[in-house]
Design a protein around this motif. Structure first.
Motif, PDB file in Angstrom:
ATOM      1  N   ASP A  48       0.836  -1.197   0.000  1.00 39.83           N
ATOM      2  CA  ASP A  48       0.000   0.000   0.000  1.00 39.83           C
ATOM      3  C   ASP A  48       0.874   1.251   0.000  1.00 39.83           C
ATOM      4  O   ASP A  48       0.624   2.210  -0.745  1.00 39.83           O
ATOM      5  N   THR A  94      -4.196   4.204   0.110  1.00 35.24           N
ATOM      6  CA  THR A  94      -5.512   4.431   0.704  1.00 35.24           C
ATOM      7  C   THR A  94      -5.665   5.862   1.211  1.00 35.24           C
ATOM      8  O   THR A  94      -6.763   6.415   1.189  1.00 35.24           O
ATOM      9  N   SER A 150      -8.552   8.415  -0.007  1.00 32.72           N
ATOM     10  CA  SER A 150      -9.395   9.094   0.978  1.00 32.72           C
ATOM     11  C   SER A 150      -9.344  10.611   0.801  1.00 32.72           C
ATOM     12  O   SER A 150     -10.373  11.296   0.897  1.00 32.72           O
ATOM     13  N   THR A 171     -10.602   1.621  -1.891  1.00 29.41           N
ATOM     14  CA  THR A 171     -10.107   1.621  -0.508  1.00 29.41           C
ATOM     15  C   THR A 171     -10.295   0.261   0.148  1.00 29.41           C
ATOM     16  O   THR A 171      -9.397  -0.248   0.838  1.00 29.41           O
ATOM     17  N   LEU A 213      -7.746  -2.265  -1.290  1.00 35.33           N
ATOM     18  CA  LEU A 213      -6.379  -2.046  -0.818  1.00 35.33           C
ATOM     19  C   LEU A 213      -6.225  -2.384   0.661  1.00 35.33           C
ATOM     20  O   LEU A 213      -5.201  -2.922   1.084  1.00 35.33           O
ATOM     21  N   ASN A 214      -7.233  -2.068   1.448  1.00 30.08           N
ATOM     22  CA  ASN A 214      -7.136  -2.306   2.891  1.00 30.08           C
ATOM     23  C   ASN A 214      -7.224  -3.783   3.251  1.00 30.08           C
ATOM     24  O   ASN A 214      -6.648  -4.210   4.255  1.00 30.08           O
ATOM     25  N   ARG A 264     -17.383   5.013   6.272  1.00 28.97           N
ATOM     26  CA  ARG A 264     -16.095   4.320   6.229  1.00 28.97           C
ATOM     27  C   ARG A 264     -15.958   3.314   7.361  1.00 28.97           C
ATOM     28  O   ARG A 264     -15.117   2.423   7.298  1.00 28.97           O
ATOM     29  N   ARG A 307     -14.413  -0.808   7.116  1.00 26.82           N
ATOM     30  CA  ARG A 307     -13.129  -0.920   7.798  1.00 26.82           C
ATOM     31  C   ARG A 307     -12.957  -2.334   8.320  1.00 26.82           C
ATOM     32  O   ARG A 307     -13.908  -2.963   8.785  1.00 26.82           O
TER      33      ARG A 307
END
Length: 322
Positions: free
Chosen positions: A2, A98, A102, A204, A207-208, A306, A310
């Motif tokens: 990342d 990320t 964001s 996001t 990637l997270n 978000r 998460r």
């Protein structure tokens, strides 16, 4: 990874900040300021042959054009700061890709604040008119809403109440097409913004939650990544072969030989299983039917929280049961 992707893309943004700043200023001024102003003026002049309420249409047009023009004036004076904004977003790549996504999502919300304000005002008026239409529908049917029991009961109305309802229905019938026209314009603009937010949220989440370490470990040494937990009872002590599996480990026992332990690697489907939960949350929130239902009822469209996408370190309920 990342951070590596973020640093590479952030360096690209920093090196081309002037180009992106000019492109951003051109796009905002051409499509979001001048384009919306021309669309409002077109709606005020019998759009597609539709005769709107002249006074209400002029009020809508002058008020919203003034709001858009004021925001355009602010963006014109803030244009010299666009290279610094692009550079700041690029520097955010040191914290990962990320962070850049964001910051782009937040910048999109700030730069298009005038569209949200216009959409909020038009949606509020449209929602109140839908509520008035529902009340008048109950009035003409001889019904009313019981606020204590939260249900619709029968009711006998007086002649004055019916006459007042008829007058209000006449006003509503002549004003609703004008309100609906302006609401459709800004609802479409808001829907386009929500689609862009959905793209950012999807990137996001990918990637997270990308299981890079588990995937490489599964390819390099599958035995170090055992499968899911499940148990089998031992067979009789005198059987030729009995086995048990717990946590992806097989325990084999023969009649004469020693205990044999073997690991069962986790399947690839279990590695990407959490992607199914994330996809379910995103699809549920950004489902086209849900968004169209919200638009038709006058409710406000908003991007997903978000917190909902998460990664949570708390085990799920089925893991706790196992």
């Amino acid at each position: 990874n990342d951070v590596i992707i973020g640093v590479a893309f952030g360096s690209f943004l920093c090196e081309n900040k002037q180009f992106f700043a000019q492109w951003l200023h051109y796009g905002l001024q051409t499509y979001l300021i001048d384009g919306m102003r021309e669309a409002l003026l077109w709606l005020n002049s019998w759009p597609a042959g539709l005769k709107l309420n002249t006074e209400l249409s002029q009020f809508y047009c002058h008020s919203l054009v003034g709001l858009v023009s004021v925001w355009g004036w602010l963006l014109e004076h803030a244009a010299p700061c666009f290279p610094a904004l692009v550079w700041f977003i690029g520097v955010g790549g040191c914290c990962g890709m990320t962070m850049i996504v964001s910051l782009l999502s937040d910048s999109l919300s700030v730069l298009m604040a005038h569209l949200y304000v216009c959409y909020y005002l038009s949606a509020t008026v449209f929602s109140h008119q839908l509520g008035l239409a529902g009340s008048l529908w109950n009035l003409f049917r001889g019904k009313r809403y019981n606020v204590l029991r939260h249900r619709i009961d029968s009711w006998d109305y007086d002649m004055d109440q019916l006459l007042l309802g008829t007058i209000l229905f006449t006003l509503l019938a002549f004003l609703l097409p004008t309100v609906l026209t302006y609401y459709a314009l800004f609802a479409t603009a808001r829907l386009c913004v929500i689609i862009v937010h959905a793209m950012f949220d999807t990137i996001t989440a990918l990637l997270n939650h990308f299981p890079l370490f588990a995937l490489l470990l599964r390819l390099k040494d599958p035995l170090r990544l055992p499968g899911e937990s499940s148990c089998f009872a031992f067979a009789a002590p005198y059987s030729m072969l009995a086995y048990s599996r717990a946590g992806g480990v097989f325990i084999q026992r023969s009649k004469t030989g020693p205990l044999l332990l073997s690991s069962q690697p986790a399947p690839f489907s279990s590695i990407f299983r959490h992607y199914a939960h994330l996809a379910r949350r995103l699809i549920t929130h950004y489902h086209p039917l849900r968004m169209l239902r919200q638009l038709a009822s006058g409710r406000l469209l908003s991007p997903i929280s978000r917190e909902a996408i998460r990664y949570s370190m708390v085990p799920t309920e089925d893991v706790l049961k196992r």
